[in-house]
Design a protein around this motif. Structure first.
Motif, short mmCIF file in Angstrom:
data_model
loop_
_atom_site.label_atom_id
_atom_site.label_comp_id
_atom_site.label_asym_id
_atom_site.label_seq_id
_atom_site.Cartn_x
_atom_site.Cartn_y
_atom_site.Cartn_z
N VAL A 66 0.86 -1.19 0.00
CA VAL A 66 0.00 0.00 0.00
C VAL A 66 0.90 1.23 0.00
O VAL A 66 1.83 1.35 0.81
CB VAL A 66 -0.94 -0.01 1.24
N GLY A 67 0.61 2.13 -0.95
CA GLY A 67 1.31 3.42 -0.98
C GLY A 67 2.50 3.48 -1.92
O GLY A 67 3.15 4.52 -2.01
N LEU A 68 2.82 2.39 -2.61
CA LEU A 68 3.90 2.44 -3.60
C LEU A 68 3.29 2.51 -4.99
O LEU A 68 2.53 1.61 -5.37
CB LEU A 68 4.81 1.20 -3.53
N PRO A 69 3.62 3.55 -5.77
CA PRO A 69 3.09 3.58 -7.14
C PRO A 69 3.67 2.44 -7.97
O PRO A 69 4.77 1.96 -7.67
CB PRO A 69 3.56 4.95 -7.67
N PRO A 70 2.93 2.00 -8.99
CA PRO A 70 3.36 0.80 -9.74
C PRO A 70 4.75 0.92 -10.34
O PRO A 70 5.43 -0.09 -10.55
CB PRO A 70 2.31 0.67 -10.85
#
Ligand code: GLP
Length: 266
Positions: A66-70
């Motif tokens: 959660v919270g890491l962009p792809p």
């Protein structure tokens, strides 16, 4: 459950990759459930090297931070692009990971379940195991019926995965969106791979211990089509190893795949 112990991690990885390859060659439109972690990197390398076509394959990954962009190098989306998707002919539209950047995480979780259902369910789910006994990111005390949802990660897991974040557990995201144990158990087939001494204790608890939410991987004992591939180190705490070896040697259903076992035993 079937437990196949290979003499080395290389052999265990080769066998696992060959089992996945056999699935997609037999069923070119297979729906695969995919796992991440260091153990899987070599499996994906072997799958890429096999030259098998992923053109008709659909994939669903177990989890995402959660919270890491792809496009963050530590996001599992980036991991999958790097290790598998960009190296095969898979249609990117057919690759799915939970959306760890969603504003509404609960809704993203529901949407993920709906996408799995719409794809007809998962034919073969690849699994690793974390040192807490997690499958996906189902940390201890995850309900054995849990569905896709966000989970807080244990300090053990953040320490285990810190190497990918510059060695600092604090930089490992605190939460992840993960398929639930119940979601995983609905896959038609499970294939769990574990290698190395660090996994020996937890592997023994998952395979031979009581089924308990304290070790979410122990839920694989409920599945009626589950294979576990281990290297000798990961198998070293098992009590029943002789019997598991006997079964594999005498199980007729392995006969068409004897070549795979031979590959795995060298
Ligand atoms: C992460 C993943 C798990 C995986 C585990 C094992 O925690 N969420 O799905 O099983 O890593 O990692 P490794 O293979 O690096 O030991």
């Amino acid at each position: 459950m079937e437990v196949v112990v290979c003499p080395s991690s290389e052999a265990a990885v080769t066998l696992t990759a060959r089992l996945v390859e056999a699935e997609i060659r037999a069923r070119p439109t297979a729906v695969l459930g995919l796992a991440t972690g260091r153990t899987m990197e070599d499996v994906y390398a072997a799958l890429v090297a096999s030259g098998a076509s992923f053109a008709g394959v659909t994939t669903f990954n177990l989890d995402e931070y959660v919270g890491l962009p792809p496009d963050d190098p530590n996001a599992y989306a980036a991991y999958m692009a790097h290790h598998l998707f960009a190296r095969t002919d898979i249609d990117p539209d057919n690759t799915h990971l939970p959306d760890g950047m969603a504003d509404d995480i609960a809704r993203a979780a529901e949407d993920y379940e709906a996408r799995i259902t719409a794809a007809g369910g998962i034919d073969l789910q690849l699994l690793g195991i974390g040192e807490t006994g997690h499958i996906g990111f189902n940390e201890p005390l995850s309900s054995l019926r849990s569905r896709t949802r966000d989970k807080i990660l244990t300090p053990t897991t953040r320490a285990q995965n810190a190497a990918m974040f510059g060695g600092d557990p604090e930089r490992v995201p605190a939460r992840a969106l993960t398929m639930g144990v119940g979601t995983i158990l609905e896959s038609r087939r499970l294939l769990l791979l574990a290698c190395g001494q660090a996994k020996a204790e937890v592997v023994a608890r998952a395979i031979e211990g009581p089924v308990t939410a304290a070790i979410s991987a122990s839920a694989i004992q409920f599945h009626n089509a589950c294979q576990v591939v281990l290297d000798a180190e990961a198998a070293s705490a098992l009590q029943g190893r002789d019997y598991y070896d006997f079964i594999v040697c005498n199980e007729p259903k392995w006969d068409p795949h004897r070549d795979l076992l031979e590959i795995a035993s060298t």
